[in-house]
Design a protein around this motif. Structure first.
Motif, PDB file in Angstrom:
ATOM      1  N   LEU A 248     -42.339  -5.564  30.724  1.00 37.63           N
ATOM      2  CA  LEU A 248     -41.729  -5.936  29.441  1.00 37.63           C
ATOM      3  C   LEU A 248     -42.440  -5.278  28.265  1.00 37.63           C
ATOM      4  CD1 LEU A 248     -40.859  -9.698  30.002  1.00 37.63           C
ATOM      5  CD2 LEU A 248     -39.557  -7.642  30.576  1.00 37.63           C
ATOM      6  N   LYS A 249     -43.738  -5.028  28.401  1.00 32.88           N
ATOM      7  CA  LYS A 249     -44.475  -4.379  27.307  1.00 32.88           C
ATOM      8  C   LYS A 249     -44.024  -2.934  27.095  1.00 32.88           C
ATOM      9  CE  LYS A 249     -48.302  -3.228  30.435  1.00 32.88           C
ATOM     10  NZ  LYS A 249     -49.742  -3.468  30.734  1.00 32.88           N
ATOM     11  N   HIS A 250     -43.312  -2.392  28.086  1.00 33.62           N
ATOM     12  CA  HIS A 250     -42.808  -1.027  27.965  1.00 33.62           C
ATOM     13  C   HIS A 250     -41.439  -0.963  27.300  1.00 33.62           C
ATOM     14  CE1 HIS A 250     -45.405  -0.414  31.797  1.00 33.62           C
ATOM     15  NE2 HIS A 250     -46.118  -0.150  30.721  1.00 33.62           N
ATOM     16  N   VAL A 251     -40.788  -2.117  27.132  1.00 39.88           N
ATOM     17  CA  VAL A 251     -39.456  -2.159  26.536  1.00 39.88           C
ATOM     18  C   VAL A 251     -39.610  -2.309  25.022  1.00 39.88           C
ATOM     19  CG1 VAL A 251     -37.224  -3.330  26.499  1.00 39.88           C
ATOM     20  CG2 VAL A 251     -38.540  -3.211  28.637  1.00 39.88           C
ATOM     21  N   LEU A 283     -29.735  -5.743  26.234  1.00 46.04           N
ATOM     22  CA  LEU A 283     -31.133  -6.125  26.460  1.00 46.04           C
ATOM     23  C   LEU A 283     -31.566  -7.215  25.486  1.00 46.04           C
ATOM     24  CD1 LEU A 283     -32.749  -2.607  27.100  1.00 46.04           C
ATOM     25  CD2 LEU A 283     -32.338  -4.410  28.783  1.00 46.04           C
ATOM     26  N   LEU A 284     -31.049  -7.189  24.269  1.00 43.44           N
ATOM     27  CA  LEU A 284     -31.390  -8.236  23.296  1.00 43.44           C
ATOM     28  C   LEU A 284     -30.916  -9.608  23.774  1.00 43.44           C
ATOM     29  CD1 LEU A 284     -30.594  -6.407  19.930  1.00 43.44           C
ATOM     30  CD2 LEU A 284     -32.840  -7.210  20.696  1.00 43.44           C
ATOM     31  N   ASP A 285     -29.769  -9.639  24.449  1.00 45.06           N
ATOM     32  CA  ASP A 285     -29.233 -10.910  24.949  1.00 45.06           C
ATOM     33  C   ASP A 285     -30.081 -11.508  26.069  1.00 45.06           C
ATOM     34  OD1 ASP A 285     -27.163 -10.776  23.150  1.00 45.06           O
ATOM     35  OD2 ASP A 285     -25.750  -9.861  24.566  1.00 45.06           O
ATOM     36  N   LEU A 286     -30.974 -10.707  26.660  1.00 39.41           N
ATOM     37  CA  LEU A 286     -31.813 -11.211  27.755  1.00 39.41           C
ATOM     38  C   LEU A 286     -33.008 -12.017  27.263  1.00 39.41           C
ATOM     39  CD1 LEU A 286     -31.887  -8.073  30.127  1.00 39.41           C
ATOM     40  CD2 LEU A 286     -30.404 -10.084  30.260  1.00 39.41           C
ATOM     41  N   ASN A 287     -33.258 -11.981  25.934  1.00 38.10           N
ATOM     42  CA  ASN A 287     -34.377 -12.736  25.345  1.00 38.10           C
ATOM     43  C   ASN A 287     -35.688 -12.457  26.082  1.00 38.10           C
ATOM     44  OD1 ASN A 287     -32.706 -14.102  23.407  1.00 38.10           O
ATOM     45  ND2 ASN A 287     -32.009 -15.460  25.069  1.00 38.10           N
ATOM     46  N   LEU A 288     -36.020 -11.196  26.182  1.00 34.99           N
ATOM     47  CA  LEU A 288     -37.204 -10.803  26.938  1.00 34.99           C
ATOM     48  C   LEU A 288     -38.507 -11.269  26.306  1.00 34.99           C
ATOM     49  CD1 LEU A 288     -36.169  -7.138  27.874  1.00 34.99           C
ATOM     50  CD2 LEU A 288     -35.913  -9.217  29.240  1.00 34.99           C
ATOM     51  N   ASP A 289     -38.488 -11.581  25.000  1.00 31.59           N
ATOM     52  CA  ASP A 289     -39.720 -11.980  24.321  1.00 31.59           C
ATOM     53  C   ASP A 289     -40.230 -13.352  24.753  1.00 31.59           C
ATOM     54  OD1 ASP A 289     -37.580 -13.277  23.244  1.00 31.59           O
ATOM     55  OD2 ASP A 289     -38.142 -12.943  21.150  1.00 31.59           O
ATOM     56  N   LYS A 290     -39.446 -14.086  25.520  1.00 28.85           N
ATOM     57  CA  LYS A 290     -39.902 -15.412  25.969  1.00 28.85           C
ATOM     58  C   LYS A 290     -40.754 -15.320  27.239  1.00 28.85           C
ATOM     59  CE  LYS A 290     -35.816 -16.550  28.776  1.00 28.85           C
ATOM     60  NZ  LYS A 290     -34.648 -17.461  28.939  1.00 28.85           N
ATOM     61  N   PHE A 291     -40.860 -14.126  27.808  1.00 24.79           N
ATOM     62  CA  PHE A 291     -41.657 -13.933  29.015  1.00 24.79           C
ATOM     63  C   PHE A 291     -42.983 -13.242  28.670  1.00 24.79           C
ATOM     64  CE2 PHE A 291     -37.196 -13.804  30.385  1.00 24.79           C
ATOM     65  CZ  PHE A 291     -37.199 -14.756  31.404  1.00 24.79           C
ATOM     66  N   TYR A 295     -45.104  -9.068  32.624  1.00 24.33           N
ATOM     67  CA  TYR A 295     -44.085  -9.304  33.649  1.00 24.33           C
ATOM     68  C   TYR A 295     -43.278  -8.017  33.864  1.00 24.33           C
ATOM     69  CZ  TYR A 295     -44.329 -14.350  34.494  1.00 24.33           C
ATOM     70  OH  TYR A 295     -44.706 -15.601  34.892  1.00 24.33           O
ATOM     71  N   TYR A 296     -42.794  -7.846  35.095  1.00 28.95           N
ATOM     72  CA  TYR A 296     -41.900  -6.721  35.392  1.00 28.95           C
ATOM     73  C   TYR A 296     -40.479  -7.102  35.003  1.00 28.95           C
ATOM     74  CZ  TYR A 296     -45.726  -4.564  37.943  1.00 28.95           C
ATOM     75  OH  TYR A 296     -46.925  -3.982  38.267  1.00 28.95           O
ATOM     76  N   LEU A 297     -39.721  -6.111  34.536  1.00 26.75           N
ATOM     77  CA  LEU A 297     -38.367  -6.359  34.076  1.00 26.75           C
ATOM     78  C   LEU A 297     -37.487  -6.888  35.216  1.00 26.75           C
ATOM     79  CD1 LEU A 297     -36.289  -6.198  31.795  1.00 26.75           C
ATOM     80  CD2 LEU A 297     -35.934  -3.780  32.368  1.00 26.75           C
ATOM     81  N   PHE A 298     -37.731  -6.390  36.424  1.00 28.71           N
ATOM     82  CA  PHE A 298     -36.954  -6.836  37.582  1.00 28.71           C
ATOM     83  C   PHE A 298     -37.896  -7.267  38.696  1.00 28.71           C
ATOM     84  CE2 PHE A 298     -34.272  -3.726  35.372  1.00 28.71           C
ATOM     85  CZ  PHE A 298     -33.143  -4.499  35.152  1.00 28.71           C
ATOM     86  N   SER A 299     -37.918  -8.559  38.954  1.00 24.46           N
ATOM     87  CA  SER A 299     -38.740  -9.106  40.030  1.00 24.46           C
ATOM     88  C   SER A 299     -37.848  -9.414  41.234  1.00 24.46           C
ATOM     89  CB  SER A 299     -39.463 -10.357  39.546  1.00 24.46           C
ATOM     90  OG  SER A 299     -40.432 -10.788  40.487  1.00 24.46           O
ATOM     91  N   SER A 300     -38.286 -10.336  42.101  1.00 20.67           N
ATOM     92  CA  SER A 300     -37.588 -10.581  43.364  1.00 20.67           C
ATOM     93  C   SER A 300     -36.133 -11.018  43.179  1.00 20.67           C
ATOM     94  CB  SER A 300     -38.347 -11.627  44.191  1.00 20.67           C
ATOM     95  OG  SER A 300     -38.476 -12.834  43.455  1.00 20.67           O
ATOM     96  N   ASP A 301     -35.853 -11.808  42.132  1.00 20.68           N
ATOM     97  CA  ASP A 301     -34.472 -12.258  41.886  1.00 20.68           C
ATOM     98  C   ASP A 301     -33.792 -11.433  40.787  1.00 20.68           C
ATOM     99  OD1 ASP A 301     -36.010 -13.140  39.808  1.00 20.68           O
ATOM    100  OD2 ASP A 301     -35.212 -15.189  39.800  1.00 20.68           O
ATOM    101  N   LEU A 302     -34.362 -10.248  40.512  1.00 17.46           N
ATOM    102  CA  LEU A 302     -33.852  -9.315  39.493  1.00 17.46           C
ATOM    103  C   LEU A 302     -33.936  -9.878  38.081  1.00 17.46           C
ATOM    104  CD1 LEU A 302     -30.789  -7.585  41.210  1.00 17.46           C
ATOM    105  CD2 LEU A 302     -33.203  -6.947  41.219  1.00 17.46           C
ATOM    106  N   PRO A 304     -37.122 -11.125  35.081  1.00 12.27           N
ATOM    107  CA  PRO A 304     -38.544 -10.839  34.843  1.00 12.27           C
ATOM    108  C   PRO A 304     -39.459 -11.710  35.696  1.00 12.27           C
ATOM    109  CG  PRO A 304     -37.334 -10.894  32.774  1.00 12.27           C
ATOM    110  CD  PRO A 304     -36.375 -11.363  33.833  1.00 12.27           C
ATOM    111  N   GLY A 305     -40.522 -11.097  36.222  1.00 11.94           N
ATOM    112  CA  GLY A 305     -41.460 -11.825  37.072  1.00 11.94           C
ATOM    113  C   GLY A 305     -42.786 -11.096  37.199  1.00 11.94           C
TER     114      GLY A 305
END
Length: 388
Positions: A248-251, A283-291, A295-302, A304-305
């Motif tokens: 996520l730090k790369h996005v 990507l904005l709709d994914l609310n990535l800033d809450k993680f 974390y990786y953008l795509f983990s086991s369940d696709l 962030p994890g």
């Protein structure tokens, strides 16, 4: 020499030599000892003639004292691991091939990404198994072109692989022994002058706009996270293997880019993969800033994890999609990247910009994508070609 005079090989096999002794034979004085030949694993008799030295001494006792000094020196060297066979040859030429391969893998692990290492380790495992069965304990320096061809024939005929896989084995063999030459384990590369096989054209075709719309509609309902993956491949031209390791730090949404780090990039060059407006909103709709940012953008369940998803996950998801929509086998996940590059070129964006965006080494690789079979080509020509 009679059998009774032969040294007991079993008593000194562990030491790889028999001590040197002073002898007088029918031809004169000499020093004699046995040493284990590192290539044949047979004990070889070595003799040093002393007649000329004997003639320099008036008294026999003085000669024997001098000869005993030579004996002490030779035996001390033998006890310390010295071998007479290494006097004119590099000691590394007598290193077992298995040891050389392990050194090779250990060094590459410090230089290459985990994904890249998987290919090197796979080659060394298959190649090592064949060598253990057919030429066990062989020295790397004794592995010649005949053995290289035998191995490649085994890989092609018994493992039933295609030309591309065979060429990859040839490439890996060349790389291993090129490294071994550089490290002085071998004198020449046995894989060097073997010709590659002609490979069939890659079985990938472009994905037209109508099909991409069907893909988006299906994934939006059944697998939204994988739709993000597809958009990253098509729009940002990020390779599927590179997407796995995006954190996520790369996005960088404010900068409208995703950083592909050097250790993640196929070319080992860090780059900024551009994001278009459609993908930015998604990507904005994914609310990535809450993680957490690590974390990786795509983990086991696709989603962030802490750990990236399995390396085969994207391929399996694409296979499900392709079967559900009954898409041809030539439409692969990587076809989205091919299509993205082709569309950028056809849209009039200059090849240099596309080259940088696609992370290609040179323009020839980029412009090659303009020659993909375009399903819209006949319609465009029919509608827009000038009349005679």
């Amino acid at each position: 020499m009679s059998k009774s005079q032969l040294p007991n090989l079993q008593t000194f096999r562990l030491n790889s030599y028999s001590p040197a002794i002073l002898k007088r034979t029918g031809v004169g004085w000499l020093i004699e000892y046995y040493a284990l030949h590192p290539q044949t694993q047979e004990f070889v008799r070595k003799q040093i003639k002393l007649n000329r030295i004997r003639n320099r001494f008036t008294k026999l006792s003085d000669f024997k004292a001098f000869a005993n000094g030579m004996l002490c020196t030779i035996n001390a060297k033998l006890a310390g691991g010295w071998s007479p066979f290494f006097q004119e040859e590099n000691v590394r030429l007598y290193t077992p091939l298995g040891v050389v391969m392990q050194e090779y893998v250990n060094e590459k692990k410090r230089e290459l990404r985990t994904n890249t290492m998987r290919s090197y380790e796979s080659f060394c495992r298959i190649f090592g198994q064949w060598c253990n069965k057919n030429v066990p304990q062989i020295y790397a320096s004794l592995f010649n072109k005949v053995l290289a061809i035998r191995y490649l024939d085994y890989f092609y005929n018994e493992r039933k692989v295609g030309a591309r896989a065979w060429n990859n084995q040839l490439k890996m063999g060349r790389a291993l022994f090129a490294w071994a030459v550089q490290k002085c384990y071998v004198k020449e590369n046995p894989f060097e002058n073997i010709k590659t096989k002609r490979e069939p054209a890659k079985k990938r075709i472009l994905i037209p706009h109508e099909t991409r719309e069907r893909i988006a509609e299906y994934l939006l309902e059944n697998n939204p996270p994988f739709l993000t993956v597809c958009k990253l491949v098509f729009t940002s031209l990020i390779r599927p293997k590179e997407i796995r390791f995006i954190q996520l730090k790369h996005v960088k949404l404010q900068e409208r880019a995703i950083i592909i780090t050097a250790d993640n990039a196929k070319t080992h060059n860090q780059r900024y993969a551009a994001i278009n407006g459609q993908l930015l909103d998604y990507l904005l709709d994914l609310n990535l800033d809450k993680f957490p940012q690590d974390y990786y953008l795509f983990s086991s369940d696709l989603s962030p994890g802490k750990k990236p998803c399995a390396h085969s996950r994207f391929g399996k998801e694409w296979d499900k999609l392709r079967k559900a929509l009954q898409l041809p086998a030539e439409m692969q996940l990587y076809s989205l990247r091919d299509t993205g590059i082709n569309n950028l070129l056809k849209a009039g964006i200059d090849p240099l910009t596309v080259m940088q965006h696609a992370d290609h080494h040179d323009l020839s690789m980029t412009t090659r994508y303009a020659n993909h079979a375009d399903p819209e080509l006949t319609r465009k020509i029919f509608e827009n070609a000038p009349e005679f």
